[in-house]
Scaffold this motif. Structure first.
Motif, PDB file in Angstrom:
ATOM      1  N   UNK A  25       0.731  -1.100  -0.172  1.00  0.00           N
ATOM      2  CA  UNK A  25      -0.269   0.132   0.120  1.00  0.00           C
ATOM      3  C   UNK A  25       0.432   1.119   0.113  1.00  0.00           C
ATOM      4  N   UNK A  26       2.314   1.307   0.268  1.00  0.00           N
ATOM      5  CA  UNK A  26       2.380   2.513   0.842  1.00  0.00           C
ATOM      6  C   UNK A  26       3.238   2.521  -0.223  1.00  0.00           C
ATOM      7  N   UNK A  27       3.782   1.680  -1.488  1.00  0.00           N
ATOM      8  CA  UNK A  27       4.431   2.120  -2.340  1.00  0.00           C
ATOM      9  C   UNK A  27       3.667   2.105  -3.707  1.00  0.00           C
ATOM     10  N   UNK A  44      -2.996  -2.976  -9.209  1.00  0.00           N
ATOM     11  CA  UNK A  44      -2.760  -3.793  -9.343  1.00  0.00           C
ATOM     12  C   UNK A  44      -3.568  -4.594  -8.185  1.00  0.00           C
ATOM     13  N   UNK A  45      -3.563  -5.864  -7.453  1.00  0.00           N
ATOM     14  CA  UNK A  45      -4.271  -7.108  -6.706  1.00  0.00           C
ATOM     15  C   UNK A  45      -3.102  -7.515  -6.089  1.00  0.00           C
ATOM     16  N   UNK A  72      -1.357  -5.269 -15.298  1.00  0.00           N
ATOM     17  CA  UNK A  72      -2.389  -5.336 -14.369  1.00  0.00           C
ATOM     18  C   UNK A  72      -1.260  -5.249 -13.656  1.00  0.00           C
ATOM     19  N   UNK A  73      -0.404  -5.349 -12.042  1.00  0.00           N
ATOM     20  CA  UNK A  73      -0.135  -6.065 -11.491  1.00  0.00           C
ATOM     21  C   UNK A  73      -0.449  -7.072 -10.348  1.00  0.00           C
ATOM     22  N   UNK A  96       9.245  -3.897  -7.825  1.00  0.00           N
ATOM     23  CA  UNK A  96       8.889  -4.644  -8.626  1.00  0.00           C
ATOM     24  C   UNK A  96       7.459  -4.697  -9.586  1.00  0.00           C
ATOM     25  N   UNK A  97       7.346  -3.021  -8.542  1.00  0.00           N
ATOM     26  CA  UNK A  97       5.401  -2.629  -8.911  1.00  0.00           C
ATOM     27  C   UNK A  97       6.116  -0.890 -10.003  1.00  0.00           C
TER      28      UNK A  97
END
Length: 541
Positions: free
Chosen positions: A356-358, A416-417, A442-443, A503-504
């Motif tokens: 959530x922070x990233x 994201x999920x 989508x990640x 990785x995001x």
């Protein structure tokens, strides 16, 4: 034009006139008329078509599209068991208030009960789960046009909650007789010249009187899925998929039973995640009130103790009461972060906080049921610049990949999920996207602990049940996520929590980011953390 092709074109045309912009289709023979009509509408740019081979996956894809957009989305199937495979998504849509349209092809009435192939009784198959079920009347005359367009308008209005009830799924069942393919003769009857729907249906509005509570009494708000937006000057404990989560206490679920007990609680939406919340609502010393659903849905009251249902009144709480809760939240957050800064700490909570922070501002995050949504609720810092979604209507793990894909196809920003490994495996066909289909960026972050981690936190995870636990609750598996990704044409990488942010970055297509964890110490880690937070809060108040 033959009757089946004409009726299909009328249905699709009227759906578009009613505001439908996306439709999901599964291949079949009996729904061929609708398939041709939907393909033509896609080719002309009137809607966007998504084709899937699995009806259950298709239904959850439509659910995700409708959940994020707020617009009705049809999922079209052939007859028989294909229709039954829509039922899980229909149930989720029913309890979550999502405007999903089950658009099913059927055999002509005279074929039902005769032993004809792929023929079942489809009328009423979804029972009370749908807001409205309509059976398209067969016919050959042009005057069927008005009746059929009116029926489409009626089901769309019911899906949107414009007919007096809450929004939700609807069923339009279309019997088609052969021939099932266009014959090139004639054309479908025209609709209104102005391009609007055959019947204009105004959205209904609902108002409720203020709740008859003491505005100065010690009060907290408990918010769950479906909570209306509001500005409450009292402590708020909100689930991540609630509109109130950005303004909620960071450690709200940890505080119940430790922070000062309220005299009254206002319930907004359907809180379902945390047992301490349910214990508080069942406390006979606490007065419980519920906010009325603006869409007209039922209020949440599991223990049957709600005293009144209405709108939020003007509250004037004692500032010292509010400050005591804020101080408790600060102390709990400090203890929580200190514990999670340890690389050996419980991986799920560390992952939820880090993810959530990233995330970039404007991102969308779809949370799987079981531990992921709870981990975010327990560990993440709420953010107002994220869109958080979760299937909390029935809270199943089925179809979550497809829900995330659908939501990503609508969201204007990175998506994201966060899913558990079993949730991913339950919907692997959600990763099957044909080469000609719209494909989202989508990640999918997968916490892989090799089984059903949440059960270790429940009663069956206690030491006395150890002899039976692992096989029937832990349900271990040995799936190679990299091989799964390769089979589906989905990029895959393995990272630890500290390596997650790198990785995001921007994604092209769907990708899997796997974070591995152990389940064996999950229960003990949660109990140790809860004890530490309780001690910190006790020292504060």
């Amino acid at each position: 034009m033959n009757p089946s092709s004409m009726h299909a074109e009328v249905v699709v045309d009227e759906l578009v006139r009613c505001g439908v912009t996306d439709a999901v289709l599964c291949p079949g023979s009996r729904n061929a008329p609708l398939s041709f009509a939907l393909q033509a509408a896609d080719a002309s740019g009137r809607l966007r078509l998504h084709v899937r081979i699995d009806e259950r996956t298709a239904a959850f894809l439509a659910l995700g599209l409708a959940l994020r957009s707020g617009r009705p989305v049809p999922v079209c199937t052939t007859s028989g068991t294909a229709v039954a495979n829509l039922h899980p998504a229909v149930l989720e849509a029913s309890y979550a208030g999502v405007p999903l349209i089950a658009l099913t092809a059927d055999r002509p009435p005279q074929m039902v009960g005769t032993g004809a192939s792929q023929t079942i009784v489809q009328q009423g198959i979804f029972g009370g789960a749908v807001r409205l079920a309509v059976n398209g009347a067969p016919g050959t005359a042009a005057e069927e046009n008005a009746r059929l367009r009116s029926a489409v308008d009626r089901v769309v209005a019911a899906a949107l909650g414009s007919t007096g009830g809450p929004p939700g799924p609807v069923h339009l069942n279309m019997p088609f007789a052969q021939p099932l393919v266009p014959d090139g003769v004639g054309s479908a009857p025209e609709g209104r010249a102005d391009g609007g729907p055959w019947v204009e249906v105004a959205r209904s509005t609902r108002t409720s009187p203020p709740l008859p509570l003491d505005p100065e009494a010690p009060t907290i708000v408990i918010a769950g899925h479906g909570a209306p937006e509001l500005d409450a000057p009292v402590p708020v404990i909100a689930e991540p998929a609630s509109t109130l989560w950005p303004a909620a206490l960071r450690c709200g679920p940890w505080l119940l039973g430790n922070a000062p007990k309220p005299a009254q609680v206002i319930v907004a939406g359907r809180p379902t995640l945390h047992r301490p919340v349910q214990s508080l609502l069942a406390d006979p010393d606490v007065a419980v009130y519920a906010l009325a659903d603006p869409a007209g849905g039922p209020w949440n009251d599991v223990p049957g103790v709600v005293r009144a249902v209405g709108s939020m009144p003007r509250l004037a709480p004692d500032p010292s009461w509010v400050q005591r809760w804020r101080d408790a939240d600060t102390a709990a957050a400090k203890t929580l972060d200190h514990a999670l800064d340890d690389p050996a700490a419980q991986t799920g909570l560390r992952l939820a906080r880090a993810l959530v922070a990233a995330l970039p501002a404007g991102a969308q995050l779809v949370l799987g049921s079981s531990n992921p949504v709870r981990d975010v609720s327990l560990a993440a810092v709420p953010r107002p610049d994220l869109k958080v979604l979760s299937n909390r209507g029935v809270a199943g793990i089925d179809g979550t990949v497809s829900t995330a894909v659908g939501a990503a196809l609508v969201h204007d920003g990175p998506s994201f999920a966060l899913l558990g490994d079993l949730t991913l495996l339950h919907d692997t066909t959600g990763l099957v996207i044909g080469p000609d289909e719209p494909r989202p960026d989508l990640t999918i972050v997968v916490l892989n602990d090799g089984g059903g981690g949440i059960f270790g936190l429940l009663e069956q995870g206690a030491a006395e049940h150890e002899h039976a636990f692992e096989r029937v609750f832990g349900t271990p598996h040995r799936v190679d996520m990299a091989a799964l990704g390769a089979a589906m044409g989905v990029a895959h990488t393995v990272v630890d929590v500290d390596g997650l942010p790198s990785a995001l970055g921007p994604a092209a297509g769907v990708r899997l980011v796997e974070v591995r964890a152990e389940r064996a110490t999950l229960r003990a880690a949660h109990e140790e953390l809860r004890s530490a937070i309780s001690a910190a809060v006790d020292a504060t108040i």
